[in-house]
Structures are given as C-alpha cells and as structure tokens.
Design an enzyme around this catalytic site. Structure first.
Site, PDB file in Angstrom:
ATOM      1  N   HIS A 146       6.108  -1.968  -0.628  1.00 15.23           N
ATOM      2  CA  HIS A 146       5.840  -2.608   0.668  1.00 15.23           C
ATOM      3  C   HIS A 146       7.011  -2.353   1.610  1.00 15.23           C
ATOM      4  O   HIS A 146       8.145  -2.187   1.171  1.00 15.23           O
ATOM      5  CB  HIS A 146       5.646  -4.120   0.489  1.00 15.23           C
TER       6      HIS A 146
ATOM      7  N   TYR B 237       4.163  -5.950 -10.080  1.00 14.13           N
ATOM      8  CA  TYR B 237       3.157  -6.945 -10.471  1.00 14.13           C
ATOM      9  C   TYR B 237       2.348  -6.564 -11.689  1.00 14.13           C
ATOM     10  O   TYR B 237       1.552  -7.360 -12.166  1.00 14.13           O
ATOM     11  CB  TYR B 237       2.262  -7.256  -9.258  1.00 14.13           C
TER      12      TYR B 237
ATOM     13  N   ASP C  71       1.297 -14.644   3.464  1.00 12.76           N
ATOM     14  CA  ASP C  71       1.384 -14.214   2.064  1.00 12.76           C
ATOM     15  C   ASP C  71       2.618 -14.738   1.329  1.00 12.76           C
ATOM     16  O   ASP C  71       3.377 -13.982   0.712  1.00 12.76           O
ATOM     17  CB  ASP C  71       1.365 -12.677   1.960  1.00 12.76           C
TER      18      ASP C  71
ATOM     19  N   ASP D  70       6.629  -2.197  -7.748  1.00 10.16           N
ATOM     20  CA  ASP D  70       5.205  -2.064  -7.436  1.00 10.16           C
ATOM     21  C   ASP D  70       4.885  -0.657  -6.950  1.00 10.16           C
ATOM     22  O   ASP D  70       3.742  -0.316  -6.691  1.00 10.16           O
ATOM     23  CB  ASP D  70       4.766  -3.120  -6.411  1.00 10.16           C
TER      24      ASP D  70
ATOM     25  N   ASP E 218      -4.707 -19.245  -4.370  1.00 10.39           N
ATOM     26  CA  ASP E 218      -4.490 -18.315  -3.256  1.00 10.39           C
ATOM     27  C   ASP E 218      -4.492 -16.895  -3.825  1.00 10.39           C
ATOM     28  O   ASP E 218      -3.519 -16.477  -4.449  1.00 10.39           O
ATOM     29  CB  ASP E 218      -3.153 -18.623  -2.563  1.00 10.39           C
TER      30      ASP E 218
ATOM     31  N   ASP F 274      10.633  -0.401  -3.127  1.00 12.95           N
ATOM     32  CA  ASP F 274       9.440  -1.240  -3.260  1.00 12.95           C
ATOM     33  C   ASP F 274       8.296  -0.569  -2.484  1.00 12.95           C
ATOM     34  O   ASP F 274       8.538   0.174  -1.539  1.00 12.95           O
ATOM     35  CB  ASP F 274       9.742  -2.623  -2.670  1.00 12.95           C
TER      36      ASP F 274
ATOM     37  N   HIS G  31      10.954  -9.144   2.713  1.00 13.59           N
ATOM     38  CA  HIS G  31      10.053  -9.455   3.842  1.00 13.59           C
ATOM     39  C   HIS G  31      10.545 -10.628   4.679  1.00 13.59           C
ATOM     40  O   HIS G  31      10.021 -10.889   5.755  1.00 13.59           O
ATOM     41  CB  HIS G  31       8.652  -9.789   3.329  1.00 13.59           C
TER      42      HIS G  31
HETATM   43  C1  Q6P Z   1       2.258  -8.634  -0.764  1.00 11.64           C
HETATM   44  C2  Q6P Z   1       1.364  -9.621  -0.117  1.00 11.64           C
HETATM   45  C3  Q6P Z   1      -0.731  -9.619  -1.218  1.00 11.64           C
HETATM   46  C4  Q6P Z   1      -2.179  -9.206  -1.120  1.00 11.64           C
HETATM   47  C5  Q6P Z   1      -2.886  -9.405  -2.439  1.00 11.64           C
HETATM   48  C6  Q6P Z   1       9.949  -8.617  -1.801  1.00 11.64           C
HETATM   49  C7  Q6P Z   1       8.057  -8.114  -2.807  1.00 11.64           C
HETATM   50  C8  Q6P Z   1       6.791  -7.487  -2.301  1.00 11.64           C
HETATM   51  C9  Q6P Z   1       5.894  -8.558  -1.760  1.00 11.64           C
HETATM   52  C10 Q6P Z   1       4.526  -8.070  -1.436  1.00 11.64           C
HETATM   53  C11 Q6P Z   1       3.675  -9.101  -0.778  1.00 11.64           C
HETATM   54  N1  Q6P Z   1       0.019  -9.205  -0.107  1.00 11.64           N
HETATM   55  N2  Q6P Z   1      -3.963  -8.487  -2.632  1.00 11.64           N
HETATM   56  O1  Q6P Z   1       8.641  -8.800  -1.822  1.00 11.64           O
HETATM   57  O2  Q6P Z   1       7.087  -6.519  -1.340  1.00 11.64           O
HETATM   58  O3  Q6P Z   1       6.275  -6.821  -3.392  1.00 11.64           O
HETATM   59 ZN    ZN Z   2       6.372  -4.982  -2.831  1.00 12.11          ZN
END
Ligand code: Q6P
Ligand code: ZN
Length: 663
Positions: free
Chosen positions: A174, A305, A92, A265, A20, A172, A135
C-alpha cells in the site's frame, strides 16, 4: 556488531471488537506467527533482543498534532460504542481500549531501533510492531495505523543524532501516503514507495500516489512513487525497479541512515496485495540496502496479512540482516509489460532530478494517463461482485533452509601476507586434493592448486567465499573455469574490473558470462556472453562505475543466476577501495554468496578491505557524490538497449527499443 530484534507480546493485546470486513485481516496473530517463526528457525536467539519503550508525547508530536494526540489519549476510557463512533471519522482503521498503549510502544520500538543503530550497539535491526504506521497522518488515523512509526523515527534520528539524509524504503504493497505527506517538501528525506495502484482504483485511491508526485518545492525529486497497475507482480518486477530506479538514486542520495516500512503484503499469497513475489525476494531487497549508509538499516514492520507468507518473509529479512548467505532466485523472468510501463514513467518523471536518470527515456507511454481515467470508469461499473472472484488460495513451496557454510571466507595468500582476522588460510598441503595438484603443470602450480581446492570446497558448500592473490589473474581465471565440471548447470559469472584481455575460449564457451569494465576497446563486441563496458575514465569514475553495476551487472547477474561468481581485479584497474568494496558486497546477491576474488600478487593492500566485505561487514559509503560523466552514462544506456533482446532484466521501457524515446 549484531542485529537487534525488538518485539513485545504487549503489542498483540488489542484486536477488532466489532464486525468490519475492511479491518478483519489486521489480527494479533500477525505478530505472534512472525515472532514464533523467528524462534523456531533459531533466528531470534541470534539477534540482540532490545526492549520496547513507549514513545513520549513530544516524540509523537514530532509528526502528529496536539489535537490528534489528545483525542487518541482518550480512547482507553471509551465505551465500545464511543470507540466505534470515534473510528468512523477515519478510513479503514479500528480502535480498542489498549491500542493507544500499543501505538506508543510501536513508535517507541522504532525509536529504540534507531537508538541502538545510531549508537553502534548493533549494526542493523528489525522491529516487529502493531499497530503499523505508514498511513497515519498529522491529524488522522488511517489504514490500521495510529502513529506514523517510521516518520517519527526519521524526525527523531535527524534531531537527536544530527543525521543529514534519511532514505525511507516502503516495500509494503500500500502507498504510505502518511509518510509522503510528512516529507513531501523535505529534501533531507528520500521517500520511495511501490504500491498496488491499478490506475487509482486500489485503496487508498489517491491521485497523489501516482508516479508524477515527485515531491514539492525544495523536496522535488525526493518522493518516488512506483504505481503497480496490475496484480501478480513477481520478483523480477521488484528487482528491476530496485536496479533501475531505487538503487542508483539511493546511492546518488547517499543516506546516513536507511529505514524500511517493511510490509509483507507485497509477497505471494497476500489477500490484499495479490502479488506473486516469493518470500525469498525480501532477502534480496534487504541485502541490496545493506551497503548503504555504512550498513545502518532499521526495518520496521507494516502490513502483511497471509500469516504463512508473512512469517516466511520476516524470517528471510532477519536472516539477511544477520548476514547469512542469500538464497538463489532461480528462473527469474523479465519484468512484465505493465511493470515496464511503470518503470518508464517513474524514470522519466525523475530524470530532471537525478543525474543517474538523466538519460532515461523522456516520455512515459502516451496512453498511460488516459488509461487511468478509462479504467477508473470501468472499475466503477464492475465493482459489485469483484470480491467473490478467484477464491482459490495461492500455493508456493516453503523457502529452503538457508545454509551457512562452516567457513565463511578462505584465502590463498603468499606467506608474507598476514591473514586477515576471521578468514581461514588455505595453505597447508593437507588441504589440497592431490589429484587436483597433479593435474596442474605450471610454475604457479602450488598457488593455483590451492585456488582450485578453494573452488572445490565452495562447490561442496564447505566454504562460502574466498580470495586469492595470484601471479597472473588471467591464468588463474582460465584455470578455474576449465576446472569446473562441464555440467551445464555450472554457470560462472565473471566480473572483470580493469583492462586486459579475457581469453576468448572463456568468453565463447556459452556457460560463462563475462562482464568487463574497462577503458579500452576490445574486438569481441557482439557476444551474448561477453559484455565489455568501456568507461572513458575506466574504473576510476565512481558514478559511472556504479551506474554500470546497477544498470548492467546486477540485472545480468540476477537473470543469469550463476552458481559461482569470479570477481577479477585486473592489474592497475584504478578502482578505489570504496567502489571495489561496494561491488564485492553487491555481488554476494548471487550464487549463495559463493564469490572468489582474484587479485594480482602485488595488490596486498586490498586484501583487508576485500575480506572484510566477504566476511559480511558493510562497505563504506561512497562519499564522492559527483555527477557521472555523461559519456559513461550514455555507454551504459546504449549497451542496455542493445543487450535487452537477450537479457530481459535490462529493459527499462515498454517499447521494444528505448532508443526511439530518448531526448
Ligand atoms: C488496507 C485497508 C482494507 C480493505 C479490505 C501500515 C499497513 C497496510 C494497511 C493496509 C490497509 N483496506 N479488503 O499499514 O498498508 O498494510
Ligand atoms: Zn500494506
């Protein structure tokens, strides 16, 4: 009182079991590299290690529905096919037979942290957890999150400790929409989040992540969203949002506890965030929150990440919680245009709720909302192939080791003043450089030569900060400035608290920046390096004073990047203890904590409160929550308008002048 560190290897024991692309970045190594970096840098050993525990059913139910909990409870027994199928109903996120166990530990870690901070076993702390939480929603997993760790911890703190107001800072990259949904209508929880948004084209692409979602009903004003509409935001963009939105509002809110959704991130190198703030920024973001709520600060890991950037950022955060001097942030630019647009929008959306923002420009730039629609359409057209672009990796230098001088705080005090605990006294003649002493021909020679020695030892990094009681603060500040080698890299920030003339050769020498908070007009008004701030009630108006601290002193200090801060308490300044301590604490952001405090001989009563902050204790909270004097707010606002030509970090609007937009 120490710093808690919560970590357990068990939380590395789940991973993505199928292909994934959206989830492959959320790996067990995120946690191991973070922890190993803390061990390698000898930070883990300085923390108080606190064991994890599982959150109980009833704790999880503080935020989540019974149906959802029951559904997650079944995942350990599912086959791979069932897990895949189960995962599909959410966005996700992935499940694994061990993720339920880890999710209970992650939430339980946040609760352990709240427990030891609230019972004062530690001052602050960090929990390194997986899965993350911000999230996750009442009945849904989302964005790698299963249970909403910080939301659960917030409800728990309110219930178990009767905490009245909680501030959640979500740095964060996001949007923690799960946290927003949980507390939207709750005025006892102030939720702040900045996030990559790009006019609603970036995940999770929600309309309600924009600046105009301010909270609902009684909670209106208690939800603050800062959308980033471009990638590549830098440290100065982050700092300007802290200075001009978060900090003034947070101090007005006056939380009893601060929780951080600490995703890294938002740092440089992250493949998701694509921002450019270096890991050192987290030292500063952490520090700027450490004097709220009497220092009760719980930092809980969310995203991050890029393993290098993540580990460095975690170290910067923990080292700051431990109280080490901050790194300097050299060469900050001003905020970029897009960041200024966001800043202007957020301030205008919240001006009706917070008196510190009352004078913010009232209209967001006209084209912002139309841009959202236009860009969303464009994005839809160009989406294919977008991901393959710009594959080159970002590089940045490893943050230099943060050095803690052998003496944290030294003092020059008259013999009849007892030396505060932990503060070295600079008195014995053998400490004074005879050359220095011979240069000074003054009645006050002995004291002043000791002050100069203190400054020299600060320059040599033998001493971090200092305090001196002198018979004339103006003479002392002049001597210190003159003594410093005339090397242009020597920049001194002088913060003068109270009335009194600052000698004009200091204010005109072009390498000393003087900010003076006073209640008397002085002649010298138009210099870039002498900034008098006239407050009607002088330093005795807490709100007006703090407004000047966040809106002027902090941004000026960051942009100036001094290598020494002189904090001068003018005679009869009228500033109260708590405000003075807050200012002293916040000024530690600059010059690697090299602050010299100068006070008049007869102000012995302030020695204790000052050195306690210089030694790293949090300043007491400002309980006095009166609305600031309107005239004072105006003064600060007008000064900022005038000075932003020279000082970019003072800008709060995307137009050349904010004045045109007011009222
Ligand atoms: C991001 C999902 C991924 C797309 C890949 C607490 C930590 C977070 C999670 C982010 C999910 N999209 N190209 O959650 O906010 O970093
Ligand atoms: Zn994030």
């Amino acid at each position: 009182m120490g710093t808690a560190l919560i970590y357990d290897e068990e939380m590395t024991k789940y991973k993505l079991l199928w292909v994934d692309p959206a989830c492959k970045i959320e790996t067990p190594e995120r946690l191991t590299v973070s922890y190993e970096a803390l061990v390698r840098n000898a930070l883990a050993e300085r923390c108080i290690s606190v064991p994890v525990r599982e959150a109980t059913n009833s704790e999880i139910l503080l935020v989540h529905s019974e149906e959802y909990l029951e559904a997650v409870k079944k995942t350990p027994y599912m086959t791979l096919e069932d897990l895949k199928e189960f995962t599909l109903q959410y966005g996700d996120v992935y499940f694994h037979p061990n993720i339920y166990h880890c999710a209970k530990l992650a939430a339980g870690s946040a609760l352990q942290l709240v427990d030891c901070v609230m019972t004062e076993r530690v001052r602050n702390g960090m929990a390194l957890v997986r899965p993350p939480g911000h999230h996750s929603q009442h009945s849904a997993a989302n964005g790698f999150c299963v249970f909403n760790n910080v939301a659960i911890a917030t409800r728990y703190a309110k219930q178990k400790y009767g905490v009245k107001r909680v501030l959640i800072v979500d740095w964060d990259i996001h949007h923690g929409q799960g946290v927003q949904y949980c507390f939207e209508d709750d005025p006892s929880v102030l939720y702040f989040s900045w996030h990559r948004y790009e006019h609603q084209t970036f995940w999770p692409q929600l309309r309600e992540s924009d600046y105009d979602s301010v909270g609902k009903e009684k909670g209106a004003g208690f939800n603050i969203n800062v959308p980033w509409n471009q990638v590549g935001m830098e440290s100065s963009d982050y700092l300007s949002v802290f200075c001009h939105v978060l900090l003034p509002v947070a101090y007005e809110f006056c939380p009893d506890l601060v929780l951080v959704c600490a995703g890294f991130d938002s740092a440089i190198g992250d493949p998701e965030g694509k921002m450019c703030a270096t890991p050192e920024i987290f030292a500063h973001l952490t520090h700027l929150l450490m004097n709220l709520a009497g220092g009760k600060l719980c930092v809980v890991l969310e995203g991050g990440y890029n393993l290098t950037s993540l580990a460095q950022s975690v170290c910067q955060t923990v080292q700051t919680l431990l109280g080490d001097p901050l790194p300097r942030l050299a060469n900050l630019s001003g905020p970029c245009r897009s960041a200024l647009e966001s800043l202007q929008c957020v301030r205008s959306a919240h001006r009706q709720y917070w008196s510190c923002l009352k004078h913010a420009a009232s209209l967001p730039p006209a084209d912002i909302s139309t841009k959202r629609i236009k860009l969303a359409e464009e994005e839809a057209k160009t989406e294919v192939g977008e991901e393959e672009k710009s594959t080159e990796e970002k590089v940045w230098p490893e943050p230099p080791k943060r050095f803690s001088p052998p003496v944290r705080c030294a003092s020059v005090l008259p013999d009849d003043v007892t030396r505060p605990d932990g503060c070295k006294r600079l008195g014995a003649d053998q400490d004074v450089n005879p050359l220095t002493a011979s240069k000074l021909k003054d009645d006050d020679c002995d004291t002043l030569s000791r002050v100069i020695t203190l400054v020299e030892k600060m320059e040599q990094n033998e001493i971090c900060s200092g305090l001196a009681l002198v018979c004339d603060v103006t003479v002392a500040m002049t001597q210190v400035v003159q003594h410093l080698t005339p090397d242009p890299v020597n920049r001194v920030l002088i913060v003068c608290v109270g009335n009194g003339k600052v000698p004009s050769h200091i204010t005109r020498d072009g390498k000393t920046l003087v900010v003076q908070i006073n209640s008397e007009e002085t002649e010298d008004q138009n210099s870039k390096y002498y900034i008098p701030v006239f407050l009607k009630k002088g330093c005795s108006d807490t709100s007006g004073f703090m407004h000047a601290v966040f809106g002027l002193i902090l941004p000026l200090g960051y942009e100036y990047d001094p290598n020494l801060v002189l904090l001068v308490r003018m005679p009869d300044s009228g500033v109260c203890d708590a405000v003075w301590q807050q200012l002293t604490g916040l000024l530690q952001s600059f010059a690697k904590g090299h602050t010299l405090v100068l006070m008049q001989e007869n102000e012995k009563a302030f020695v204790g409160p000052t050195t306690s902050v210089l030694l790293g204790d949090p300043a007491p909270p400002l309980e006095n929550r009166q609305a600031p004097n309107t005239e004072d707010l105006n003064v600060v606002e007008r000064l900022r308008d005038r000075l932003q030509v020279n000082w970019n970090l003072l800008q709060t609007t995307s137009e050349c002048t904010g004045a045109a937009f007011q009222h």
